[in-house]
Design a protein around this motif. Sequence first.
Motif, PDB file in Angstrom:
ATOM      1  N   UNK A   1       0.848  -1.193   0.000  1.00  0.00           N
ATOM      2  CA  UNK A   1       0.000   0.000   0.000  1.00  0.00           C
ATOM      3  C   UNK A   1       0.883   1.243   0.000  1.00  0.00           C
ATOM      4  N   UNK A   2       0.536   2.218  -0.820  1.00  0.00           N
ATOM      5  CA  UNK A   2       1.228   3.499  -0.810  1.00  0.00           C
ATOM      6  C   UNK A   2       2.715   3.415  -1.083  1.00  0.00           C
ATOM      7  N   UNK A   3       3.135   2.538  -1.961  1.00  0.00           N
ATOM      8  CA  UNK A   3       4.541   2.446  -2.325  1.00  0.00           C
ATOM      9  C   UNK A   3       5.406   1.648  -1.375  1.00  0.00           C
ATOM     10  N   UNK A   4       4.818   1.073  -0.346  1.00  0.00           N
ATOM     11  CA  UNK A   4       5.588   0.230   0.556  1.00  0.00           C
ATOM     12  C   UNK A   4       4.928  -1.130   0.689  1.00  0.00           C
ATOM     13  N   UNK A   5       5.730  -2.100   1.051  1.00  0.00           N
ATOM     14  CA  UNK A   5       5.221  -3.438   1.337  1.00  0.00           C
ATOM     15  C   UNK A   5       5.693  -3.811   2.733  1.00  0.00           C
ATOM     16  N   UNK A   6       4.780  -4.350   3.511  1.00  0.00           N
ATOM     17  CA  UNK A   6       5.073  -4.789   4.868  1.00  0.00           C
ATOM     18  C   UNK A   6       4.764  -6.278   4.961  1.00  0.00           C
ATOM     19  N   UNK A   7       5.672  -7.011   5.559  1.00  0.00           N
ATOM     20  CA  UNK A   7       5.430  -8.420   5.866  1.00  0.00           C
ATOM     21  C   UNK A   7       5.546  -8.549   7.384  1.00  0.00           C
ATOM     22  N   UNK A   8       4.523  -9.128   7.993  1.00  0.00           N
ATOM     23  CA  UNK A   8       4.497  -9.304   9.447  1.00  0.00           C
ATOM     24  C   UNK A   8       4.179 -10.752   9.772  1.00  0.00           C
ATOM     25  N   UNK A   9       4.761 -11.227  10.853  1.00  0.00           N
ATOM     26  CA  UNK A   9       4.499 -12.588  11.300  1.00  0.00           C
ATOM     27  C   UNK A   9       4.513 -12.666  12.810  1.00  0.00           C
ATOM     28  N   UNK A  10       3.745 -13.593  13.337  1.00  0.00           N
ATOM     29  CA  UNK A  10       3.716 -13.786  14.786  1.00  0.00           C
ATOM     30  C   UNK A  10       4.897 -14.659  15.203  1.00  0.00           C
TER      31      UNK A  10
ATOM     32  N   UNK B   1      -9.600  -3.409   5.961  1.00  0.00           N
ATOM     33  CA  UNK B   1      -8.917  -2.163   6.317  1.00  0.00           C
ATOM     34  C   UNK B   1      -8.131  -1.526   5.173  1.00  0.00           C
ATOM     35  N   UNK B   2      -7.936  -2.244   4.070  1.00  0.00           N
ATOM     36  CA  UNK B   2      -7.013  -1.786   3.025  1.00  0.00           C
ATOM     37  C   UNK B   2      -7.408  -0.439   2.428  1.00  0.00           C
ATOM     38  N   UNK B   3      -8.693  -0.120   2.360  1.00  0.00           N
ATOM     39  CA  UNK B   3      -9.126   1.154   1.790  1.00  0.00           C
ATOM     40  C   UNK B   3      -9.191   2.280   2.815  1.00  0.00           C
ATOM     41  N   UNK B   4      -8.800   2.014   4.047  1.00  0.00           N
ATOM     42  CA  UNK B   4      -8.810   3.037   5.093  1.00  0.00           C
ATOM     43  C   UNK B   4      -7.593   3.953   4.922  1.00  0.00           C
ATOM     44  N   UNK B   5      -7.468   4.935   5.793  1.00  0.00           N
ATOM     45  CA  UNK B   5      -6.328   5.850   5.780  1.00  0.00           C
ATOM     46  C   UNK B   5      -5.109   5.260   6.477  1.00  0.00           C
ATOM     47  N   UNK B   6      -5.226   4.059   6.996  1.00  0.00           N
ATOM     48  CA  UNK B   6      -4.131   3.423   7.719  1.00  0.00           C
ATOM     49  C   UNK B   6      -2.993   3.067   6.778  1.00  0.00           C
ATOM     50  N   UNK B   7      -1.752   3.110   7.297  1.00  0.00           N
ATOM     51  CA  UNK B   7      -0.584   2.700   6.523  1.00  0.00           C
ATOM     52  C   UNK B   7      -0.559   1.179   6.397  1.00  0.00           C
ATOM     53  N   UNK B   8       0.292   0.682   5.499  1.00  0.00           N
ATOM     54  CA  UNK B   8       0.442  -0.763   5.329  1.00  0.00           C
ATOM     55  C   UNK B   8       0.856  -1.415   6.656  1.00  0.00           C
TER      56      UNK B   8
ATOM     57  N   UNK C   1       8.633  -6.347   8.976  1.00  0.00           N
ATOM     58  CA  UNK C   1       9.678  -5.830   8.089  1.00  0.00           C
ATOM     59  C   UNK C   1       8.997  -5.032   6.989  1.00  0.00           C
ATOM     60  N   UNK C   2       9.533  -3.855   6.721  1.00  0.00           N
ATOM     61  CA  UNK C   2       8.987  -2.960   5.698  1.00  0.00           C
ATOM     62  C   UNK C   2      10.034  -2.780   4.616  1.00  0.00           C
ATOM     63  N   UNK C   3       9.562  -2.693   3.385  1.00  0.00           N
ATOM     64  CA  UNK C   3      10.466  -2.491   2.254  1.00  0.00           C
ATOM     65  C   UNK C   3       9.757  -1.562   1.264  1.00  0.00           C
ATOM     66  N   UNK C   4      10.504  -0.688   0.638  1.00  0.00           N
ATOM     67  CA  UNK C   4       9.900   0.278  -0.275  1.00  0.00           C
ATOM     68  C   UNK C   4       9.777   1.632   0.382  1.00  0.00           C
ATOM     69  N   UNK C   5       9.026   2.528  -0.247  1.00  0.00           N
ATOM     70  CA  UNK C   5       8.852   3.918   0.196  1.00  0.00           C
ATOM     71  C   UNK C   5       9.180   4.060   1.605  1.00  0.00           C
TER      72      UNK C   5
END
Length: 185
Positions: free
Chosen positions: A19-28, A149-156, A181-185
């Motif tokens: 979203x918004x030029x960045x990609x986030x990967x999260x894991x428990x 949540x993807x269409x909300x104002x929240x960041x990735x 971990x975040x990658x991109x913008x």
Amino acid sequence: MDTSDFPGWHGTTIIGIRKGGEVVVAGDGQVSLGQTVIKGSARKVRRIAPGGQEVVAGFAGSTADAFALLERLEAKLEATPGQLQRASVELAKDWRTDKYLQKLEAMLIVTDGSDLYVITGAGDVLEPEDDVAAIGSGGNYALAAARALIDSDMSAEAIARRAMEIAADICVYTNGNLTVERIGA
């Protein structure tokens, strides 16, 4: 060794959001054996940098199997620098046809900051719809939450964290100890 009575390893939820030029990967961080939590702080999302190319990968399934796949992915990326899609397809083809790899029980979410893929042992390299992918025991819960949540104002990252929180509230094999971990913008 007959493993038919052996309780399988459970306990992973991984989500990837673009979203918004960045990609986030999260894991428990939870690893369970049957109904017992073995570890609550495992790190299932990692950065790999074959040949200077930065890639973030998250894995669900057997840890040893996932590490074997990550090593193979790194080798494929070194052979095809800057071509995550090609490396992913080559890994999926090997995974499906190689007798040793066929026995591996894991799934991967990988990204280079622009592309986002799910790689499976069935030979699939899937680019998710709606820029959201999730795998693991709580993956469907996290996926549903993130899509809402993807269409909300929240960041990735904020979406990933909230989706993982919801998954942890529902899935007994998922905890709230996150690696993000975040990658991109």
